[in-house]
Design a protein around this motif. Sequence first.
Motif, mmCIF file in Angstrom:
data_model
loop_
_atom_site.group_PDB
_atom_site.id
_atom_site.type_symbol
_atom_site.label_atom_id
_atom_site.label_comp_id
_atom_site.label_asym_id
_atom_site.label_seq_id
_atom_site.Cartn_x
_atom_site.Cartn_y
_atom_site.Cartn_z
ATOM 1 N N ALA A 71 1.057 -1.073 -0.090
ATOM 2 C CA ALA A 71 0.068 -0.051 -0.144
ATOM 3 C C ALA A 71 1.018 1.319 0.019
ATOM 4 O O ALA A 71 2.018 1.041 0.126
ATOM 5 C CB ALA A 71 -0.818 0.022 1.304
ATOM 6 N N GLY A 72 0.364 2.727 -0.250
ATOM 7 C CA GLY A 72 0.739 3.767 -0.084
ATOM 8 C C GLY A 72 1.165 4.162 1.305
ATOM 9 O O GLY A 72 0.440 4.019 2.397
ATOM 10 N N SER A 73 2.083 5.085 1.468
ATOM 11 C CA SER A 73 2.264 5.824 2.829
ATOM 12 C C SER A 73 1.429 7.210 2.894
ATOM 13 O O SER A 73 1.516 7.967 1.891
ATOM 14 C CB SER A 73 3.671 6.062 2.921
ATOM 15 N N ASP A 74 0.934 7.379 4.083
ATOM 16 C CA ASP A 74 -0.027 8.470 4.248
ATOM 17 C C ASP A 74 0.795 9.446 5.313
ATOM 18 O O ASP A 74 0.883 8.880 6.373
ATOM 19 C CB ASP A 74 -1.177 8.311 4.690
ATOM 20 N N GLY B 280 -3.575 4.449 4.816
ATOM 21 C CA GLY B 280 -2.629 3.922 4.169
ATOM 22 C C GLY B 280 -1.737 3.056 4.974
ATOM 23 O O GLY B 280 -2.343 2.397 5.915
ATOM 24 N N THR C 18 2.889 9.614 -0.214
ATOM 25 C CA THR C 18 2.132 10.827 -0.408
ATOM 26 C C THR C 18 2.551 11.935 0.579
ATOM 27 O O THR C 18 2.918 11.591 1.782
ATOM 28 C CB THR C 18 0.765 10.406 -0.221
ATOM 29 N N MET D 17 -3.684 1.320 -1.838
ATOM 30 C CA MET D 17 -3.088 2.039 -3.154
ATOM 31 C C MET D 17 -2.013 1.259 -3.745
ATOM 32 O O MET D 17 -0.798 0.945 -3.034
ATOM 33 C CB MET D 17 -2.719 3.267 -2.276
ATOM 34 N N CYS E 243 -8.888 1.455 4.739
ATOM 35 C CA CYS E 243 -7.855 0.773 4.978
ATOM 36 C C CYS E 243 -7.679 -0.106 6.370
ATOM 37 O O CYS E 243 -7.320 -1.309 6.406
ATOM 38 C CB CYS E 243 -6.602 1.941 5.273
#
Length: 295
Positions: free
Chosen positions: A10-13, A19, A42, A80, A217
């Motif tokens: 997944a993506g980093s928030d 995320g 991100t 993501m 998430c």
Amino acid sequence: MKPARILIIAGSDSGGGAGIQADLKTVTLLGGFGMTAITAITAQNTLGVQAVHPIPTDMVLAQMESCISDIGVDAVKIGMIGSAQTALAVADRLEALRDVPIVFDPVMVATSGSLLADDATIAAFEKLMALATVITPNVPELQALTGQMIGNVEELEAAARLLLDRTGAILLAKGGHLPQQAEDDRPLIHDLLIDEDMTADYSVERIETRHNHGTGCTLASAVATGLGSGLSLADAVDRAEAFVAAVLAATPSLGEGHGPMGHGLGMTPFYHLLAAKDPNGWDAAAFAARHSDHA
């Protein structure tokens, strides 16, 4: 007993609400061990996404391989995905995992409304969905994946069944975006768990708060942790729904927009552990003095 090993792709928030950050909090709070393959970085806060930097596909695969080859995996959670190329490459690598449940949250848009997947990436979701054990779309995501307009629970189920027929995956279709429905003067959200033979309606009371960043998430990671721990799908979803409701009710109310939820449930676990061992409570000054030589 070893914890369930959950690989999170997944993506980093950067704001910590969704995320990878929400995933790791969820897995940890539910007794699992979280590992990560970060697909994008991100610049993000409660007001929106200011910038996105996809991680090169080879680096995403390298992160996955490091975890799989050494620690092992009991379940996978995908959020993501970053790019179409990464989506296809991740699917190719996951095909080699046998009997490992995969929970795919087809993230397209952040809670703030910011786009997190372009058309090519969404098209590449097909290969990931074909591998998934469970897919967890919300209403806008399910509309984008099926081309169906969804305005009520019946249409939510119909669209979910279209996707089930296309992918073979079980659907946990989230109804939080539907018009509010009330029962006994209580506003309810209907999440539908759908397989070939049944539909289970998880009717949960809507908690009115703007601090709901990372709900998707959190739900998907909670389901993955349950499945990786050996729970049945029904029990994994039951616990995941209860956990999301609990962390929504415990929001710390941070930020000016869609703030993070309260994954810690208002507790400071380390403090409580120390306090339990010392009936007089934890003396921060005394602790600092005892350990000053390590500062």
